[in-house]
Design an enzyme around this catalytic site. Structure first.
Site: not given
Length: 317
Positions: A112, A244, A274
């Protein structure tokens, strides 16, 4: 010498799965997902749509947005944890799709945090004066790593890709500074239970959610505060905070601790879920598409991913 973003692009698969649709095959409900994550839907690639396809579609839009030709690109970096194959890289496949030859291309794997890592690597290579125009992409098919019976993870992720075109800056616009970190002793907080050298599979995502929540807030806050201090910026100097997009509770808590005003926080997790390394460039492309970013605006990126890996970046538009 630093790099600046001259174009952005994004691609999200056409299939959208709502929280209510997930309840048909996993023990969960819309309220449970929304209150814990802020997510209401996610885009899911079909079986014939691979990470390289997502990357290509976002790259084409970034190239168009930048007003350049694909032939102007002299380096490709793809940040991904879901490659089409163990080898070759997604980047080399994309290079072939674009009809480019004799330029370097490679994948970067920091999960990520991949886009922030990729930005620092791309900037260093541009600063070397060897490369002028870099295509940097975050592209993920995260749903390929999900156990659809595990409600603690399957509700969190989606698929998509975001791209930026980077060039050398001739003025004060561009990357001001970035920082990146990792902590391998914490790898078991978030990982897959498979691997090519371990058992010949890609595995499924295993996550210790509460531990990851604490680490995310602590490490992203530390990274941001160090970056701001090193460059003599205050939180009030930030025009847009693009974190993020893992979980709205992490984003909100981090913003609260840093005293970032709500209207400056970019949140796309509700609709995108996500998307790992793709989440920041997707959010950036969304913001740019709304016409909100002005020349001179200060943007703050920050991310944390498995590894653990994390980092932040300051950009002057």
């Amino acid at each position: 010498m630093t790099c600046k973003i001259i174009g952005c692009g994004q691609y999200l698969p056409s299939k959208i799965v709502s929280n209510d649709e997930l309840t048909k095959f996993v023990d969960t409900n819309d309220e449970w997902i929304r209150t814990r994550t802020g997510i209401t839907q996610r885009h899911i690639a079909d079986d014939t749509e691979y990470t390289s396809h997502l990357a290509l579609k976002s790259a084409e839009k970034a190239i168009e947005d930048a007003g350049i030709s694909a032939n102007d690109i002299d380096l490709i970096i793809i940040c991904t944890t879901t490659p089409d194959h163990s080898f070759p890289s997604v980047a080399t496949k994309l290079q072939g799709y674009l009809g480019l030859t004799n330029i370097p291309s490679f994948d970067l794997q920091a999960v990520c945090a991949g886009f922030v890592y990729g930005l620092q690597v791309a900037n260093s290579l541009i600063a070397s004066s060897k490369y002028k125009t870099v295509l940097l992409i975050g592209a993920e098919k995260m749903t390929s790593l999900l156990d659809w019976n595990d409600r603690s993870t399957c509700v969190l992720f989606g698929d998509g890709a975001g791209s930026v075109i980077l060039q050398r800056s001739s003025d004060d616009s561009g990357l001001i500074e970035s920082n990146i970190f990792s902590s391998g002793i914490d790898y078991d907080i978030l990982y897959t239970n498979g691997g090519i050298s371990m058992n010949g599979t890609s595995g499924k995502i295993i996550m210790q959610g509460q531990k990851l929540f604490r680490h995310a807030i602590e490490k992203m806050q530390q990274s941001i505060e160090e970056l701001l201090c090193a460059n003599q910026f205050s939180v009030s100097d930030i025009d847009y905070f693009i974190p993020h997009q893992a979980n709205v509770r992490i984003i909100n808590k981090l913003a609260e601790l840093l005293n970032i005003e709500e209207h400056k926080i970019i949140k796309t997790v509700e609709k995108h879920a996500n998307c790992s390394a793709a989440s920041i460039p997707l959010a950036l492309s969304t913001l740019k598409g709304l016409g909100k970013i002005k020349k001179g605006d200060i943007l703050l990126f920050s991310a944390i991913g498995a590894g653990l890996t994390w980092g932040s970046a300051l950009i002057r538009w």
